[in-house]
Design a protein around this motif. Structure first.
Motif, PDB file in Angstrom:
ATOM      1  N   THR A  21       0.808  -1.214   0.000  1.00  0.00           N
ATOM      2  CA  THR A  21       0.000   0.000   0.000  1.00  0.00           C
ATOM      3  C   THR A  21       0.847   1.271   0.000  1.00  0.00           C
ATOM      4  N   TYR A  22       2.160   1.132   0.171  1.00  0.00           N
ATOM      5  CA  TYR A  22       3.043   2.308   0.117  1.00  0.00           C
ATOM      6  C   TYR A  22       4.369   1.937  -0.530  1.00  0.00           C
ATOM      7  N   GLU A  23       4.261   1.269  -1.675  1.00  0.00           N
ATOM      8  CA  GLU A  23       5.456   0.756  -2.344  1.00  0.00           C
ATOM      9  C   GLU A  23       6.383   1.841  -2.877  1.00  0.00           C
ATOM     10  N   HIS A  24       5.891   3.071  -3.050  1.00  0.00           N
ATOM     11  CA  HIS A  24       6.736   4.154  -3.548  1.00  0.00           C
ATOM     12  C   HIS A  24       7.438   4.907  -2.416  1.00  0.00           C
ATOM     13  N   ALA A  25       7.160   4.523  -1.188  1.00  0.00           N
ATOM     14  CA  ALA A  25       7.779   5.202  -0.051  1.00  0.00           C
ATOM     15  C   ALA A  25       9.220   4.725   0.146  1.00  0.00           C
ATOM     16  N   ASP A  26      10.070   5.645   0.581  1.00  0.00           N
ATOM     17  CA  ASP A  26      11.481   5.346   0.818  1.00  0.00           C
ATOM     18  C   ASP A  26      11.669   4.991   2.296  1.00  0.00           C
ATOM     19  N   PRO A  27      12.017   3.733   2.617  1.00  0.00           N
ATOM     20  CA  PRO A  27      12.186   3.325   4.017  1.00  0.00           C
ATOM     21  C   PRO A  27      13.200   4.172   4.775  1.00  0.00           C
ATOM     22  N   GLU A  28      14.199   4.678   4.073  1.00  0.00           N
ATOM     23  CA  GLU A  28      15.247   5.464   4.732  1.00  0.00           C
ATOM     24  C   GLU A  28      14.767   6.865   5.124  1.00  0.00           C
ATOM     25  N   ARG A  29      13.610   7.266   4.614  1.00  0.00           N
ATOM     26  CA  ARG A  29      13.057   8.580   4.954  1.00  0.00           C
ATOM     27  C   ARG A  29      11.804   8.470   5.839  1.00  0.00           C
ATOM     28  N   ARG A  30      11.452   7.262   6.194  1.00  0.00           N
ATOM     29  CA  ARG A  30      10.208   7.050   6.939  1.00  0.00           C
ATOM     30  C   ARG A  30      10.210   7.757   8.284  1.00  0.00           C
ATOM     31  N   HIS A  31      11.374   7.880   8.886  1.00  0.00           N
ATOM     32  CA  HIS A  31      11.458   8.545  10.190  1.00  0.00           C
ATOM     33  C   HIS A  31      11.093  10.028  10.117  1.00  0.00           C
ATOM     34  N   LEU A  32      11.044  10.573   8.911  1.00  0.00           N
ATOM     35  CA  LEU A  32      10.695  11.988   8.745  1.00  0.00           C
ATOM     36  C   LEU A  32       9.189  12.228   8.787  1.00  0.00           C
ATOM     37  N   ASN A  33       8.408  11.170   8.645  1.00  0.00           N
ATOM     38  CA  ASN A  33       6.949  11.305   8.662  1.00  0.00           C
ATOM     39  C   ASN A  33       6.464  11.741  10.044  1.00  0.00           C
ATOM     40  N   GLU A  34       5.350  12.466  10.056  1.00  0.00           N
ATOM     41  CA  GLU A  34       4.765  12.926  11.321  1.00  0.00           C
ATOM     42  C   GLU A  34       3.308  12.485  11.404  1.00  0.00           C
ATOM     43  N   HIS A  35       2.938  11.882  12.507  1.00  0.00           N
ATOM     44  CA  HIS A  35       1.551  11.492  12.743  1.00  0.00           C
ATOM     45  C   HIS A  35       1.042  12.341  13.903  1.00  0.00           C
ATOM     46  N   ILE A  36       0.218  13.303  13.589  1.00  0.00           N
ATOM     47  CA  ILE A  36      -0.213  14.295  14.571  1.00  0.00           C
ATOM     48  C   ILE A  36      -1.495  13.839  15.266  1.00  0.00           C
ATOM     49  N   ALA A  37      -1.433  13.777  16.592  1.00  0.00           N
ATOM     50  CA  ALA A  37      -2.578  13.339  17.393  1.00  0.00           C
ATOM     51  C   ALA A  37      -3.495  14.535  17.656  1.00  0.00           C
ATOM     52  N   VAL A  38      -4.440  14.752  16.790  1.00  0.00           N
ATOM     53  CA  VAL A  38      -5.380  15.863  16.940  1.00  0.00           C
ATOM     54  C   VAL A  38      -6.301  15.598  18.128  1.00  0.00           C
ATOM     55  N   ASN A  39      -6.645  14.328  18.329  1.00  0.00           N
ATOM     56  CA  ASN A  39      -7.461  13.906  19.458  1.00  0.00           C
ATOM     57  C   ASN A  39      -7.106  12.448  19.781  1.00  0.00           C
ATOM     58  N   GLU A  40      -7.789  11.871  20.759  1.00  0.00           N
ATOM     59  CA  GLU A  40      -7.438  10.513  21.203  1.00  0.00           C
ATOM     60  C   GLU A  40      -7.681   9.446  20.135  1.00  0.00           C
ATOM     61  N   HIS A  41      -8.562   9.716  19.191  1.00  0.00           N
ATOM     62  CA  HIS A  41      -8.873   8.726  18.161  1.00  0.00           C
ATOM     63  C   HIS A  41      -7.711   8.518  17.176  1.00  0.00           C
ATOM     64  N   CYS A  42      -6.869   9.508  17.037  1.00  0.00           N
ATOM     65  CA  CYS A  42      -5.779   9.435  16.058  1.00  0.00           C
ATOM     66  C   CYS A  42      -4.756   8.354  16.381  1.00  0.00           C
ATOM     67  N   ALA A  43      -4.718   7.898  17.633  1.00  0.00           N
ATOM     68  CA  ALA A  43      -3.747   6.877  18.035  1.00  0.00           C
ATOM     69  C   ALA A  43      -4.281   5.458  17.812  1.00  0.00           C
ATOM     70  N   LYS A  44      -5.538   5.329  17.440  1.00  0.00           N
ATOM     71  CA  LYS A  44      -6.162   4.015  17.271  1.00  0.00           C
ATOM     72  C   LYS A  44      -6.036   3.541  15.831  1.00  0.00           C
ATOM     73  N   PRO A  45      -6.149   2.223  15.587  1.00  0.00           N
ATOM     74  CA  PRO A  45      -6.252   1.762  14.196  1.00  0.00           C
ATOM     75  C   PRO A  45      -7.392   2.505  13.520  1.00  0.00           C
ATOM     76  N   LEU A  46      -7.235   2.844  12.246  1.00  0.00           N
ATOM     77  CA  LEU A  46      -8.187   3.747  11.595  1.00  0.00           C
ATOM     78  C   LEU A  46      -9.627   3.256  11.667  1.00  0.00           C
TER      79      LEU A  46
ATOM     80  N   VAL B 185     -11.026   1.423  13.845  1.00  0.00           N
ATOM     81  CA  VAL B 185     -11.498   1.574  15.224  1.00  0.00           C
ATOM     82  C   VAL B 185     -11.769   3.048  15.531  1.00  0.00           C
ATOM     83  N   ALA B 186     -10.881   3.917  15.064  1.00  0.00           N
ATOM     84  CA  ALA B 186     -11.032   5.353  15.292  1.00  0.00           C
ATOM     85  C   ALA B 186     -12.337   5.870  14.696  1.00  0.00           C
ATOM     86  N   ILE B 187     -12.639   5.439  13.477  1.00  0.00           N
ATOM     87  CA  ILE B 187     -13.873   5.869  12.805  1.00  0.00           C
ATOM     88  C   ILE B 187     -15.092   5.373  13.577  1.00  0.00           C
ATOM     89  N   SER B 188     -15.065   4.101  13.947  1.00  0.00           N
ATOM     90  CA  SER B 188     -16.179   3.511  14.683  1.00  0.00           C
ATOM     91  C   SER B 188     -16.390   4.187  16.029  1.00  0.00           C
TER      92      SER B 188
END
Length: 245
Positions: free
Chosen positions: A57-82, A84-87
């Protein structure tokens, strides 16, 4: 003969239109695209979260740059599997009642979420990415836009990807109205409403050197294969009209 026909065609172009084309060709565009959640949220979640074992699902992504990604927790749902978060967000915020005053059942074919992509023309996005202050400001501008448009409680994903060709943001929002109904039609709206939202987005990021592109809008339904194909294509040619704000 082919060359002469091409020259003849070129000499007949309206000078003003030709000038307009040259100017737009060198502009940098804001990118905002939305998709109604008619496909598995688990698959999209794997792409956004870079889930191990789901690399297809992310075959074009560069593993060596993955640490640069940011996952921002806007609320508590953002930390859950997607999924589950939606539900959980729907359980938390859904309050539509039937005529008997009971909680109204949600239709099995209801569009529960919308996936969004925020980005821009590659060269300008590279400049933004390479400047820490500009990058932070651009991310915050996008987050502010998403909160205003969809409500911070309805944002169940807000992730910055820097491990692909062009920096971009994935956001996923639950289609809950202010009065607790689940309505993608009301939240996303018709083509006119979507175009107006794209206008607002372009205004939000204009200070970063990103302009409003040709007006083209429409929220599409697609299967998972088409979704990932489009995501990959977007990284290779992100200035196509289908992706411009």
């Amino acid at each position: 003969p082919r060359v002469s026909n091409l020259v003849l065609f070129c000499t007949r172009l309206d000078p003003e239109k030709s000038k307009h084309y040259r100017q737009r060709k060198h502009m940098s565009y804001a990118v905002y695209h939305s998709e109604k959640g008619s496909i598995s949220s688990g698959g999209i979640g794997n792409h956004i979260d870079r889930t191990p074992g789901a690399e297809h699902t992310y075959e074009h992504a560069d593993p060596e740059r993955r640490h640069l990604n940011e996952h921002i927790a806007v609320n508590e749902h953002c930390a859950k599997p997607l999924h589950v978060a939606i539900s959980d967000r729907i359980k938390e915020g859904y309050s539509a009642k039937n005529k008997a005053g009971e909680l109204k059942a949600i239709r099995s074919d209801a569009v529960k979420y919308t996936a969004h992509i925020f980005s821009g023309s590659p060269e300008q996005m590279k400049k933004i990415e390479d400047d820490p202050q500009a990058r932070k400001a651009w991310i915050n501008a996008n987050l502010e836009f998403a909160k205003k448009e969809f409500g911070d409680k309805n944002i169940v994903r807000f992730s910055v990807h820097r491990d692909e060709k062009t920096m971009h943001i994935h956001a996923v929002t639950v289609n809950l109205t202010e009065d607790g109904r689940l309505s993608a039609k009301e939240i996303i709206g018709n083509p006119k409403k979507m175009s107006e939202r794209q206008d607002r987005y372009a205004a939000q990021v204009k200070s970063f050197g990103l302009e409003r592109g040709e007006k083209f809008t429409g929220v599409k339904h697609e299967n998972a294969k088409d979704y990932y194909s489009r995501i990959n294509k977007a990284q290779e040619s992100i200035t196509e009209n289908d992706f411009k704000a």
